[in-house]
Scaffold this motif. Structure first.
Motif, PDB file in Angstrom:
ATOM      1  N   ASP A  23      -7.910   9.483 -14.763  1.00 17.90           N
ATOM      2  CA  ASP A  23      -8.936  10.839 -14.844  1.00 17.90           C
ATOM      3  C   ASP A  23      -9.154  10.804 -13.144  1.00 17.90           C
ATOM      4  OD1 ASP A  23     -10.508  13.072 -14.874  1.00 17.90           O
ATOM      5  OD2 ASP A  23     -10.674  12.556 -17.147  1.00 17.90           O
ATOM      6  N   VAL A  24      -9.161  11.819 -12.742  1.00 21.41           N
ATOM      7  CA  VAL A  24      -9.036  11.661 -11.244  1.00 21.41           C
ATOM      8  C   VAL A  24     -10.045  13.058 -10.891  1.00 21.41           C
ATOM      9  CG1 VAL A  24      -6.998  10.934 -10.946  1.00 21.41           C
ATOM     10  CG2 VAL A  24      -7.105  12.885 -11.305  1.00 21.41           C
ATOM     11  N   THR A  25     -10.029  13.669 -12.239  1.00 20.19           N
ATOM     12  CA  THR A  25     -10.730  15.425 -11.903  1.00 20.19           C
ATOM     13  C   THR A  25     -12.276  14.689 -10.975  1.00 20.19           C
ATOM     14  OG1 THR A  25     -10.571  15.540 -14.538  1.00 20.19           O
ATOM     15  CG2 THR A  25     -12.123  17.108 -13.191  1.00 20.19           C
ATOM     16  N   ARG A  60      -9.547  18.715 -17.411  1.00 14.23           N
ATOM     17  CA  ARG A  60      -9.473  17.553 -17.097  1.00 14.23           C
ATOM     18  C   ARG A  60      -8.308  17.197 -15.860  1.00 14.23           C
ATOM     19  NH1 ARG A  60     -14.532  15.842 -16.081  1.00 14.23           N
ATOM     20  NH2 ARG A  60     -13.488  14.215 -14.871  1.00 14.23           N
ATOM     21  N   VAL A  61      -7.819  16.575 -15.080  1.00 14.52           N
ATOM     22  CA  VAL A  61      -6.719  16.116 -14.604  1.00 14.52           C
ATOM     23  C   VAL A  61      -6.674  14.852 -13.586  1.00 14.52           C
ATOM     24  CG1 VAL A  61      -5.137  16.387 -12.027  1.00 14.52           C
ATOM     25  CG2 VAL A  61      -7.332  18.408 -12.840  1.00 14.52           C
ATOM     26  N   LEU A  62      -5.174  14.680 -15.670  1.00 13.89           N
ATOM     27  CA  LEU A  62      -4.862  12.890 -15.663  1.00 13.89           C
ATOM     28  C   LEU A  62      -4.268  12.692 -14.730  1.00 13.89           C
ATOM     29  CD1 LEU A  62      -5.223  12.885 -19.514  1.00 13.89           C
ATOM     30  CD2 LEU A  62      -6.586  12.462 -17.553  1.00 13.89           C
ATOM     31  N   LEU A  63      -3.619  11.888 -13.906  1.00 16.76           N
ATOM     32  CA  LEU A  63      -2.419  11.324 -12.990  1.00 16.76           C
ATOM     33  C   LEU A  63      -1.919   9.937 -13.575  1.00 16.76           C
ATOM     34  CD1 LEU A  63      -1.764  10.850  -9.900  1.00 16.76           C
ATOM     35  CD2 LEU A  63      -3.145   9.358  -9.878  1.00 16.76           C
ATOM     36  N   TRP A  80       0.499  -1.191   0.049  1.00 17.75           N
ATOM     37  CA  TRP A  80      -0.075  -0.079  -0.273  1.00 17.75           C
ATOM     38  C   TRP A  80       1.386   1.452   0.057  1.00 17.75           C
ATOM     39  CZ3 TRP A  80      -5.372  -0.255  -0.228  1.00 17.75           C
ATOM     40  CH2 TRP A  80      -5.802  -2.080  -0.238  1.00 17.75           C
ATOM     41  N   TYR A  81       0.370   2.035  -0.877  1.00 16.73           N
ATOM     42  CA  TYR A  81       0.953   3.250  -0.997  1.00 16.73           C
ATOM     43  C   TYR A  81       0.142   4.674  -0.281  1.00 16.73           C
ATOM     44  CZ  TYR A  81       4.995   1.463  -3.956  1.00 16.73           C
ATOM     45  OH  TYR A  81       6.186   0.505  -4.370  1.00 16.73           O
ATOM     46  N   ARG A  82       0.731   5.403   0.442  1.00 20.39           N
ATOM     47  CA  ARG A  82      -0.662   6.720   0.798  1.00 20.39           C
ATOM     48  C   ARG A  82       0.403   7.942   0.453  1.00 20.39           C
ATOM     49  NH1 ARG A  82      -3.612   6.848   5.956  1.00 20.39           N
ATOM     50  NH2 ARG A  82      -0.911   7.681   6.579  1.00 20.39           N
ATOM     51  N   ARG A  83      -0.282   9.097   0.140  1.00 20.14           N
ATOM     52  CA  ARG A  83       0.438  10.256   0.262  1.00 20.14           C
ATOM     53  C   ARG A  83      -1.228  10.994  -0.242  1.00 20.14           C
ATOM     54  NH1 ARG A  83       4.106  13.704  -3.696  1.00 20.14           N
ATOM     55  NH2 ARG A  83       2.819  15.447  -2.877  1.00 20.14           N
ATOM     56  N   THR A  84      -0.792  12.704   0.394  1.00 23.64           N
ATOM     57  CA  THR A  84      -1.397  13.630   0.056  1.00 23.64           C
ATOM     58  C   THR A  84      -0.978  14.426  -0.857  1.00 23.64           C
ATOM     59  OG1 THR A  84      -0.150  14.787   1.547  1.00 23.64           O
ATOM     60  CG2 THR A  84      -2.464  13.515   2.825  1.00 23.64           C
ATOM     61  N   VAL A  85      -2.105  15.448  -1.992  1.00 22.96           N
ATOM     62  CA  VAL A  85      -1.832  16.161  -3.169  1.00 22.96           C
ATOM     63  C   VAL A  85      -3.093  16.982  -2.457  1.00 22.96           C
ATOM     64  CG1 VAL A  85      -1.267  15.827  -5.255  1.00 22.96           C
ATOM     65  CG2 VAL A  85      -1.189  13.400  -3.878  1.00 22.96           C
ATOM     66  N   THR A  86      -1.900  18.258  -2.792  1.00 22.55           N
ATOM     67  CA  THR A  86      -2.519  19.294  -2.689  1.00 22.55           C
ATOM     68  C   THR A  86      -2.901  20.515  -4.571  1.00 22.55           C
ATOM     69  OG1 THR A  86      -3.005  20.039  -0.489  1.00 22.55           O
ATOM     70  CG2 THR A  86      -3.084  21.831  -1.765  1.00 22.55           C
ATOM     71  N   LEU A  87      -3.916  20.360  -5.279  1.00 23.10           N
ATOM     72  CA  LEU A  87      -3.108  21.543  -6.352  1.00 23.10           C
ATOM     73  C   LEU A  87      -2.757  22.565  -6.016  1.00 23.10           C
ATOM     74  CD1 LEU A  87      -5.779  19.385  -8.673  1.00 23.10           C
ATOM     75  CD2 LEU A  87      -3.582  18.492  -8.017  1.00 23.10           C
ATOM     76  N   THR A 109       8.420   7.573 -12.461  1.00 22.82           N
ATOM     77  CA  THR A 109       7.290   8.694 -12.054  1.00 22.82           C
ATOM     78  C   THR A 109       5.946   8.205 -11.905  1.00 22.82           C
ATOM     79  OG1 THR A 109       9.342   9.933 -12.679  1.00 22.82           O
ATOM     80  CG2 THR A 109       7.721  11.165 -12.654  1.00 22.82           C
ATOM     81  N   VAL A 110       5.834   9.359 -11.076  1.00 16.05           N
ATOM     82  CA  VAL A 110       4.381   9.176 -10.798  1.00 16.05           C
ATOM     83  C   VAL A 110       3.967  10.596 -11.131  1.00 16.05           C
ATOM     84  CG1 VAL A 110       2.030   9.061  -9.771  1.00 16.05           C
ATOM     85  CG2 VAL A 110       3.693   7.617  -9.294  1.00 16.05           C
ATOM     86  N   TRP A 111       3.258  11.026 -12.047  1.00 17.34           N
ATOM     87  CA  TRP A 111       2.764  12.385 -12.345  1.00 17.34           C
ATOM     88  C   TRP A 111       1.292  12.775 -11.995  1.00 17.34           C
ATOM     89  CZ3 TRP A 111       2.227  14.238 -17.520  1.00 17.34           C
ATOM     90  CH2 TRP A 111       3.017  13.679 -18.428  1.00 17.34           C
ATOM     91  N   ALA A 112       1.469  14.606 -12.579  1.00 20.40           N
ATOM     92  CA  ALA A 112      -0.672  15.034 -12.977  1.00 20.40           C
ATOM     93  C   ALA A 112      -0.291  15.679 -14.110  1.00 20.40           C
ATOM     94  CB  ALA A 112      -0.764  15.776 -11.464  1.00 20.40           C
ATOM     95  N   GLU A 113      -1.192  16.141 -14.639  1.00 22.46           N
ATOM     96  CA  GLU A 113      -1.565  16.630 -15.558  1.00 22.46           C
ATOM     97  C   GLU A 113      -2.663  17.101 -15.890  1.00 22.46           C
ATOM     98  OE1 GLU A 113       0.218  16.312 -19.514  1.00 22.46           O
ATOM     99  OE2 GLU A 113      -0.912  14.320 -20.115  1.00 22.46           O
ATOM    100  N   ARG A 114      -2.787  19.160 -16.308  1.00 22.19           N
ATOM    101  CA  ARG A 114      -3.656  19.273 -16.340  1.00 22.19           C
ATOM    102  C   ARG A 114      -4.632  19.139 -18.018  1.00 22.19           C
ATOM    103  NH1 ARG A 114      -6.371  23.206 -18.436  1.00 22.19           N
ATOM    104  NH2 ARG A 114      -4.859  24.721 -17.718  1.00 22.19           N
ATOM    105  N   VAL A 115      -5.216  18.349 -18.442  1.00 23.28           N
ATOM    106  CA  VAL A 115      -5.620  18.964 -19.779  1.00 23.28           C
ATOM    107  C   VAL A 115      -6.752  18.854 -20.355  1.00 23.28           C
ATOM    108  CG1 VAL A 115      -4.207  16.607 -20.989  1.00 23.28           C
ATOM    109  CG2 VAL A 115      -7.130  16.563 -20.497  1.00 23.28           C
TER     110      VAL A 115
END
Length: 573
Positions: free
Chosen positions: A128-130, A94-97, A78-85, A176-182
């Motif tokens: 898509d985590v939007t 949309r926000v893609l992970l 299990w992995y866990r972290r907090t994310v604040t955009l 790498t784990v990363w997010a982007e807005r499209v």
């Protein structure tokens, strides 16, 4: 040997592999999520409390993760972290992970809502985590299972009981784990296919709808423009084409605008194929002319990161060092690298042979080991392999994932019988999916007479050019493997190699003699590519040109360059 490379010692856990991970489809929107996460290993249930912190994207088995624990079959990591955009990051669209790779199967949850899942430890996927996002802090959770070689999924050279040519297993997030807005619509994928003979690039913009404005630039100046409807291939003429070669790895920049979406990419103008030389001998062709592939086997393992390179500079080091030694090709062995690795091969000028990743249950020594001693091949209709449909699905995904890689010249679906089945049918499927590259359908043994190459592995006997029975190109796709222990730079006390030497001088003399007596004379008789084993030591294997930590070059650079110069003499376009 210290388990840390020089790049591992310099690692900043707060800035791990920060470079943009997808050089062939770049946007301004980018949020890197590498670094410290919480982790726990359970029997399957979600943990009430976590065991500690892990540095992503290093597997828990890798020293750089800070964990030093193994995930076993039946357990869940299990992995866990907090994310604040950042402000404005999620405004509109949309926000893609994105996950570069997670070994082997996983589920992704955001704020307790499952947003995606994936099967297969070597390919990227996105969620898509939007709709699961909320203002302020978000909780991202990833649950991973990995059976390694206890199941039939792709596992490469990982083995629960490591040793010899089989290596320590690793699991979980390793790219790498990363997010982007499209925006909506947006460019989902680009396909850029060079047609060198026709002086054009075929551009396909994969998107839900719309038209895209495409520009192609050479050294900063626009040389071509086109409007490309979404989903439709359009050929864009390129004036005064500058071909890509390892000696001149020229890349054209590409920009694509679709509505409010803007992405950048690149393409190299080159062609691969097979054809006769002036004497009628079948050869590998680059840009329509014979080109000798002087290659080296590249496993892509690191003592501190296992599958994960400790830095971008570490990847560059391996490629640039082999190029400096005169190699023109790397055979990427049973692994799919992060996209930045391929980007560096493209821009530095290093051909790539890409192995597909084997799975298919446990292997019988009679099929995968005995042919190294007593050469024989069997019809692979006799091989019973579970997970065939999974392999074919990942084959198709791999081709699409790496289709735009400029330097990728050859596909290798099977190696030494590992997970092999219907190699002729698989080769035909590969050729249909990607007719722009050649196929080595069965590297080593169990040749089914298919593909473009007759591909031999020779370790324990003298290499001789076989009598020509077909018109495929002859390649020596593994050989050498000469070993030398360098005290202070070994993984353990074991020593695996096909021939062992006790001094650098004796190793160098044997290396020079092998090539002078057996390899160089075979080139005019039809040998068109070689793959020396190997780039670096890996765990028990002490047969690398470099030690596992990349600190010691075992042979004089001038010697290796001289050998490669003799191999490639008069074989360049």
């Amino acid at each position: 040997m210290s388990t840390l490379t020089r790049w591992g010692r310099a690692l900043d856990p707060e800035a791990v592999l920060p470079e943009y991970p997808r050089p062939q489809l770049v946007r301004d929107s980018y949020l890197n999520l590498n670094g410290y996460w919480d982790y726990a290993i359970t029997g399957g249930e979600e943990p009430g409390t976590y065991d500690g912190r892990i540095v992503v994207p290093f597997s828990p088995e890798a020293p750089l993760s800070g964990v030093d624990r193994r995930l076993l079959p039946g357990q869940t990591l299990w992995y866990r972290r907090t994310v604040t955009l950042p402000d404005g990051f999620g405004a509109g669209g949309r926000v893609l992970l994105h996950f570069g790779a997670v070994d082997q199967t996983c589920r992704v949850l955001l704020n307790g809502v499952e947003t995606g899942s994936h099967v297969g430890g070597y390919l990227p996927f996105s969620c898509d985590v939007t709709d699961a996002l909320r203002d302020g802090e978000n909780v991202l959770t990833v649950a991973v299972r990995d059976d390694t070689d206890a199941g039939h999924h792709a596992r490469g050279k990982q083995k629960l009981e490591r040793g010899g040519i089989w290596y320590s297993p690793q699991s979980g997030i390793w790219q790498t784990v990363w997010a982007e807005r499209v925006p909506d619509p947006h460019v989902e994928r680009l396909t850029l296919t060079p047609h060198l003979a026709d002086s054009c690039v075929e551009v396909t913009v994969h998107a839900a709808a719309g038209e895209a404005d495409v520009e192609i630039l050479a050294a900063g100046s626009v040389v071509a423009r086109a409007t490309v409807p979404a989903g439709r291939p359009v050929r864009v003429p390129i004036p005064d084409v500058r071909p890509w070669t390892p000696e001149d790895p020229f890349l054209y920049d590409v920009t694509v605008e679709l509505g409010t979406d803007r992405v950048t990419s690149y393409v190299g103008m080159r062609s691969y194929g097979i054809g006769p030389d002036a004497d009628g001998v079948p050869r590998l062709l680059l840009n329509g002319r014979p080109y000798f592939h002087a290659g080296i086997l590249d496993q892509g393992y690191w003592p501190d990161g296992l599958y994960t390179p400790p830095s971008d500079e570490a990847m560059i080091h391996d490629i640039a060092t082999m190029k400096r030694l005169g190699f023109t090709m790397l055979r990427k062995h049973i692994k799919i690298e992060p996209m930045r690795w391929y980007h560096h091969c493209d821009r530095l000028g290093m051909l790539v042979w890409q192995d597909l990743v084997n799975g298919g249950g446990r292997y019988h020594p009679l099929l995968v080991t005995a042919p190294a001693i007593v050469p024989f091949h069997l019809p692979d209709r006799l091989f019973r392999r579970p997970g065939r449909e999974r392999f074919r699905a990942e084959l198709r995904e791999t081709v699409e994932h790496l289709r735009n890689v400029v330097s990728l010249a050859v596909w290798v679906p099977f190696n030494e019988g590992w997970g092999q089945f219907d190699a002729a049918g698989v080769a035909a499927e590969l050729a249909a999916l990607d007719p722009t590259r050649t196929v080595d359908h069965a590297s080593g043994w169990h040749d089914q007479g298919a593909g473009d190459l007759r591909s031999l592995h020779v370790y324990f006997r003298r290499f001789r050019v076989p009598r020509r029975r077909d018109r495929r190109v002859l390649v020596l796709s593994e050989y050498g493997g000469y070993g030398l222990r360098v005290d202070g730079h070994t993984f353990n006390d074991r020593a695996f190699g096909y021939r062992r030497y006790d001094t650098p001088d004796r190793l160098g003399a044997a290396f020079a003699r092998l090539h002078a007596d057996q390899i160089v004379p075979a080139v005019p008789r039809g040998l068109s590519a070689t793959v020396y084993t190997q780039l670096s030591d890996v765990e028990d294997e002490l047969n690398g040109l470099l030690t596992y930590d990349r600190e010691v070059m075992k042979l004089p650079e001038d010697l290796v360059r001289a050998v490669n110069r003799r191999l490639t003499l008069n074989r360049t376009p």
